[in-house]
Enzyme design. Structure first.
Site, PDB file in Angstrom:
ATOM      1  N   SER A 124       1.290  -1.175  -0.230  1.00 32.13           N
ATOM      2  CA  SER A 124       0.013  -0.173   0.059  1.00 32.13           C
ATOM      3  C   SER A 124       0.900   1.334  -0.165  1.00 32.13           C
ATOM      4  O   SER A 124       1.738   0.963   0.539  1.00 32.13           O
ATOM      5  CB  SER A 124      -0.688   0.121   1.265  1.00 32.13           C
ATOM      6  OG  SER A 124      -1.334   1.004   1.976  1.00 32.13           O
ATOM      7  N   TYR A 138      -1.871  -0.298  10.749  1.00 36.59           N
ATOM      8  CA  TYR A 138      -1.361  -0.124   9.442  1.00 36.59           C
ATOM      9  C   TYR A 138      -0.250  -0.167   8.726  1.00 36.59           C
ATOM     10  O   TYR A 138      -0.067  -0.802   7.881  1.00 36.59           O
ATOM     11  CB  TYR A 138      -2.819   0.360   8.444  1.00 36.59           C
ATOM     12  CG  TYR A 138      -3.098  -0.205   7.160  1.00 36.59           C
ATOM     13  CD1 TYR A 138      -3.387  -1.459   6.638  1.00 36.59           C
ATOM     14  CD2 TYR A 138      -3.089   0.595   6.125  1.00 36.59           C
ATOM     15  CE1 TYR A 138      -3.539  -1.514   5.735  1.00 36.59           C
ATOM     16  CE2 TYR A 138      -3.376   0.611   4.516  1.00 36.59           C
ATOM     17  CZ  TYR A 138      -3.611  -1.182   4.957  1.00 36.59           C
ATOM     18  OH  TYR A 138      -3.936  -1.723   3.059  1.00 36.59           O
TER      19      TYR A 138
END
Ligand code: ZN
Length: 686
Positions: A571, A584
């Site tokens: 990501s 995250y």
């Protein structure tokens, strides 16, 4: 075998097709063709054919006598009237006067006499049907009839069963020569109700659909009774190792061994997909003391050659904990198989005119004593067809051995069918899709980017396994993909789940070539105060699960020895931390390094590792509600929020999927990252 004829069904076919301009003859022909095609003991995968002689009107309204005969490419089990194209009968019947006719001329002549120029090619056995006088003609490759005729004294055996009710035709290659031969035999025995084509199959005929069909059922039943008349002699069994290896462990080894063109294209990978089958009947066959003899004799009926080649590969029983040894034996067996195939080709091509081009020399069926059999093919569909035919072969040969000794057509006859000019013409014409022959596993495949990627991989020809914690979601995606796509329940944070999923993939397709490690979820929290549990949970899914699926994929890829590709969904967080997104971003950053570590450690195995950096894609991670809330919080419209990137345009899951597909076939790219985010300069790589 029981007749499945029903007066009501027959009437339903007539009334269903009448409004579409299909006459009763063709409607009934469609009905009984399906009855025959629906029974694997009669025909399999495009085998067999049927016809009806009827009248139709041409454009000028004039009556024309035609024969509607099964078209090539159609399967009898689900045939429609348009799968039985109409050919003018009179011109076909005139061909009987010719002494010989090439296959190409025959196909062309049949085509120019079609009533519909766009119809499929009529069966290669069309002339056989045309030269016989009967209205309805049915032809199958009945398992029971083959068990009787595939004997050294097969003709004597079937004569005892059918006497004068049928005539007997010695083996001839299908096409014009067989049609002539059948016409000559029939002329001498005009009262028969059918024909047995030795080592090939059976024809029945009559003036109505029901009688022709029921004669087939009656004759096949007589063959079945003959087979079961005396007490069944079962195949003598060989002794086997005490503990046998699991299918999931041997499949990737086999898949690797049958993927290399050893002689002419050394080192070039030509993968095949595997389809495993086992049953008490298959085990009795592959465990037989004489399996090396009866399994290597040849095909039970000539048209199986195209799907299974003439002989299967026979390997030894795999002993648990001795798989290295077994792998070496299997490699040697494949080399021997290939050498044998080259010799067979050279021997028979020497007398062939014109000279033929050799097909690939790899097996299509593998017999594994103690375990079962595998069908092989360029796709899961082809592999399943080869497996179906192999199962049918097991039955024919076991029954033949129970009453005598299995015998089939000669090697020269098998060669003539395998290298038939019409088959040669197809060579090199089919272009395979870029990911054909590869197996792709996608985690988190039930929704969003995972689902889009699973669909995109399948579109490029890969066989796909869709893994998701939510089995129903995985099933829905597999259903969209269709064909043989596999749906598996898998919580990627549970190592046992992951292991079980990869075992199932190996059992279903033989192994794996492409992994898309996509499952992930976003946890938030200020890094100075976030609780340990949140951070650890995120690491379980966003780092350790990637490692767990990648390890399982590498295990299978190394057993295959045919390279592979690991793809990860990282990501923008892996590069550009977001405020309060530490839980995250941290594991995603570790996963980005995981990609590089796999590329570094497994480049020598030909295994590539790459990643896609996507950002702000509507999915399970970023739901429509979340988009609305975030846009509102920032005081912008939803489209402004979604297009908050350098290009100012929203990015879609299908566009991320395209990046994965590209990386799957970018043979020279490893340790790479492709960014699909519309432009985010803070997250730009390098
Ligand atoms: Zn046939």
């Amino acid at each position: 075998m029981k007749s499945r004829w029903s007066d009501k069904d027959a009437d339903d076919f007539i009334s269903h097709y009448a409004p579409k301009g299909v006459n009763a003859d063709l409607a009934l022909r469609t009905y009984t063709t399906r009855l025959l095609g629906g029974d694997p003991k009669l025909v399999l995968h495009g085998g067999g054919n049927t016809s009806v002689k009827t009248k139709t009107k041409d454009l000028l309204g004039e009556d024309v006598d035609v024969i509607c005969v099964k078209g090539s490419g159609w399967d009898m089990g689900n045939i429609e009237p348009q799968g039985l194209p109409a050919v003018k009968l009179a011109p076909l019947q005139k061909l009987l006067a010719l002494p010989r006719l090439s296959d190409e001329d025959m196909v062309n002549y049949q085509r120019i006499n079609l009533l519909d120029s766009s119809a499929p090619n009529p069966s290669v056995e069309t002339l056989l049907h045309a030269f016989l006088p009967h209205k309805f003609i049915d032809h199958t490759h009945s398992t029971a009839v083959l068990s009787l005729t595939d004997q050294p004294d097969g003709e004597k055996v079937v004569r005892e069963v059918y006497g004068d009710r049928v005539a007997y035709v010695p083996y001839t290659i299908p096409g014009f020569a067989l049609a002539k031969s059948v016409a000559e035999v029939f002329a001498k025995h005009p009262k028969v109700q059918g024909l047995v084509l030795l080592q090939h199959g059976i024809f029945t005929f009559a003036d109505d659909a029901k009688t022709a069909y029921e004669r087939m059922i009656e004759f096949v039943s007589m063959a079945e009774e003959r087979l079961h008349r005396q007490g069944r002699k079962s195949l003598a069994q060989a002794s086997l190792p005490k503990s046998l290896a699991r299918v999931a462990d041997i499949a990737p080894i086999l898949r690797g061994a049958v993927a290399l063109e050893k002689n002419e294209m050394a080192g070039t990978v030509k993968r095949q997909i595997l389809c495993f089958r086992t049953s008490p009947a298959i085990l009795s066959y592959v465990n037989g003391k004489d399996v090396a003899r009866y399994s290597q004799t040849g095909v039970v009926t000539p048209d199986h050659t195209i799907r299974t080649k003439n002989w299967p590969l026979l390997v030894p029983a795999p002993e648990q904990d001795k798989l290295d040894e077994w792998q070496a034996t299997v490699k040697a067996a494949v080399e021997k198989f290939v050498a044998h195939y080259h010799a067979y080709f050279a021997r028979n091509n020497a007398r062939a005119e014109p000279k033929k081009k050799e097909f690939d020399s790899l097996p299509r069926v593998v017999l594994v004593p103690g375990v079962g059999l595998f069908g092989l093919g360029a796709s899961a569909k082809d592999a399943a067809i080869a497996a179906d035919i192999a199962e049918n072969t097991v039955e024919v040969i076991a029954d033949a051995e129970a009453i005598g000794e299995y015998r089939c057509i000669s090697e020269a006859d098998m060669f003539d069918v395998e290298y038939w000019s019409l088959e040669q013409a197809k060579l090199g014409k089919a272009v395979e899709k870029v990911l054909a022959r590869q197996v792709c596993a996608v985690t988190g495949g039930g929704s969003g980017i995972g689902a889009a990627t699973a669909r995109a991989m399948a579109k490029e020809g890969a066989e796909v396994a869709v893994l998701d914690r939510d089995l129903e979601a995985a099933k829905a995606v597999a259903k969209q993909i269709g064909g043989k796509a596999l749906a598996l329940a898998c919580d990627v944070t549970k190592p046992d789940d992951v292991r079980a999923a990869f075992d199932k993939i190996a059992e279903t397709f033989g192994g794996v070539d492409i992994l898309v490690s996509n499952a992930g979820a976003a946890w938030q929290g200020n890094i100075g105060s976030v609780d340990d549990e949140t951070l650890r949970q995120s690491f379980e899914l966003n780092f350790f699960a990637h490692q767990s699926v990648a390890q399982n994929a590498v295990r299978l890829m190394k057993a295959q020895g045919t390279y592979g590709c690991l793809l990860f969904n990282t990501s923008k967080q892996a590069v550009n931390p977001g405020k309060d997104f530490g839980p995250y971003g941290l594991p995603k950053a570790a996963t980005l390094f995981l990609v590089r570590q796999y590329a570094l450690d497994h480049g020598k195995d030909g295994i590539r590792a790459n990643a896609v950096n996507a950002d702000r894609i509507r999915s399970g991670l970023l739901t429509d509600d979340m988009v609305a809330a975030r846009a509102k919080a920032r005081g912008v419209s939803e489209s402004q929020y979604m297009g908050g990137n350098l290009l100012g345009r929203e990015v879609y899951a299908d566009e991320v999927a395209e990046a994965f597909v590209y990386l799957a076939h970018a043979e020279k790219t490893t340790a790479g990252v492709i960014t699909v985010d519309g432009g985010n300069i803070e997250a730009a790589m390098r």
